[in-house]
Design a protein around this motif. Structure first.
Motif, PDB file in Angstrom:
ATOM      1  N   ASN A 266       0.847  -1.191   0.000  1.00  0.00           N
ATOM      2  CA  ASN A 266       0.000   0.000   0.000  1.00  0.00           C
ATOM      3  C   ASN A 266       0.882   1.240   0.000  1.00  0.00           C
ATOM      4  O   ASN A 266       1.393   1.652   1.036  1.00  0.00           O
ATOM      5  CB  ASN A 266      -0.915   0.000   1.234  1.00  0.00           C
TER       6      ASN A 266
ATOM      7  N   GLU B 251      -0.152   4.205  -1.638  1.00  0.00           N
ATOM      8  CA  GLU B 251      -0.975   5.303  -2.147  1.00  0.00           C
ATOM      9  C   GLU B 251      -1.256   6.320  -1.039  1.00  0.00           C
ATOM     10  O   GLU B 251      -1.655   5.958   0.070  1.00  0.00           O
ATOM     11  CB  GLU B 251      -2.294   4.774  -2.701  1.00  0.00           C
ATOM     12  N   TYR B 252      -1.053   7.584  -1.354  1.00  0.00           N
ATOM     13  CA  TYR B 252      -1.317   8.684  -0.425  1.00  0.00           C
ATOM     14  C   TYR B 252      -2.079   9.781  -1.174  1.00  0.00           C
ATOM     15  O   TYR B 252      -1.860   9.983  -2.376  1.00  0.00           O
ATOM     16  CB  TYR B 252      -0.019   9.293   0.113  1.00  0.00           C
ATOM     17  N   GLN B 253      -2.910  10.501  -0.454  1.00  0.00           N
ATOM     18  CA  GLN B 253      -3.545  11.682  -1.033  1.00  0.00           C
ATOM     19  C   GLN B 253      -2.546  12.826  -1.137  1.00  0.00           C
ATOM     20  O   GLN B 253      -2.489  13.537  -2.135  1.00  0.00           O
ATOM     21  CB  GLN B 253      -4.763  12.101  -0.185  1.00  0.00           C
TER      22      GLN B 253
ATOM     23  N   ASN C 139       6.136   5.049  -2.839  1.00  0.00           N
ATOM     24  CA  ASN C 139       6.599   4.831  -4.201  1.00  0.00           C
ATOM     25  C   ASN C 139       7.678   5.844  -4.569  1.00  0.00           C
ATOM     26  O   ASN C 139       8.037   6.720  -3.772  1.00  0.00           O
ATOM     27  CB  ASN C 139       5.424   4.871  -5.195  1.00  0.00           C
TER      28      ASN C 139
END
Length: 272
Positions: free
Chosen positions: A149, A151-153, A191
């Motif tokens: 995981n 993914e970040y805003q 990432n």
């Protein structure tokens, strides 16, 4: 000159950042060149390391945690031997009270906790009582699944908020504000793009109130940027470390101490 207060003394450097040499007393750290013991530590001291970071539990992606007893078994002989030869500050990379307590008894100086004092509720009190510096790092989940995981805003906002919360916890547990160091956790559930954002903005974390440690050495993001395998990522690491220091980092955690020291001396000499 920059400085860092330990329990019983203050260390300083004329460079733009402290150089922390990595010594992994493990059989499974992500780069075999970092695996070693006393001899590796003594070589890094000779090369100009300001601090030795000694760990016995790999946190590479996909790794599994090591028992406290095994960590102590791996760490104490190395730490004890280092202390026979040098009074260099030694940081212990652990998440556990019993491991840090055993290492403090052997002369360790700094806690480097990838869980930011979350994994062992007794650890903060030990650090407060011992008056040692504490490195608080951001990560997601555990190393075996952290890259599932990424993914970040808003990566900077989310990492910054987490570190602020962990700093507040440390302060409430009695750790002095001048003993807190923050680490955005490059490669821990992130990432390439987000890692690069954190490198560029590292000095802004927590409103620049605390020293920032950057641990970039030979990591995946360096390989992605350079298209190089682990053994060929030294030059890319040096470049990334200098960028981080120019953007506010005050400690760099490295495998290649001599090259890090040389590059920081050039940075200082040029006057950047």
């Amino acid at each position: 000159m920059i400085s860092l207060r330990l329990a019983d003394k203050t260390i300083t450097t004329e460079k733009n950042a402290f150089v922390m040499g990595i010594v992994n007393a493990t059989p499974d750290s992500f780069w075999e060149g970092s695996r070693g013991g006393t001899q590796m530590a003594l070589e890094q001291i000779e090369q100009g390391a300001d601090i030795i970071d000694l760990g016995a539990e790999s946190t590479r992606p996909g790794s599994h945690y090591v028992s406290e007893d095994e960590q102590i078994k791996r760490l104490i002989p190395v730490l004890s031997e280092i202390r026979r030869h040098s009074d260099i500050p030694v940081s212990i990379d652990t998440r556990k009270y019993s491991v840090m307590k055993a290492c403090l008894d052997e002369g360790a100086d700094i806690l480097n906790d990838v869980s930011a004092l979350e994994d062992d509720e007794k650890l903060a009190g030990l650090c407060a009582e011992s008056k040692i510096p504490v490195i608080l790092m951001h990560k997601r989940s555990t190393p075996d699944v952290m890259q599932n995981n990424t993914e970040y805003q808003d990566i900077f906002k989310e990492v910054d908020l987490y570190l602020r919360q962990r700093v507040e916890h440390a302060l409430k547990q009695g750790i002095s504000s001048d003993k807190i160091i923050v680490d955005p956790g490059i490669g821990f559930g992130k990432n390439m793009t987000d890692n690069c954002t954190l490198i560029r903005r590292c000095g802004q974390l927590c409103d620049s109130k605390y020293p920032v440690l950057m641990a970039l050495s030979r990591k995946t993001v360096i390989g992605q940027l350079c298209n190089r395998e682990i053994q060929d990522r030294m030059i890319g690491t040096v470049a990334a470390d200098l960028i981080a220091v120019m953007n506010g980092a005050t400690l760099v955690r490295v495998h290649d101490v001599k090259e890090a020291v040389d590059s920081l001396n050039v940075l200082k000499g040029i006057g950047v």
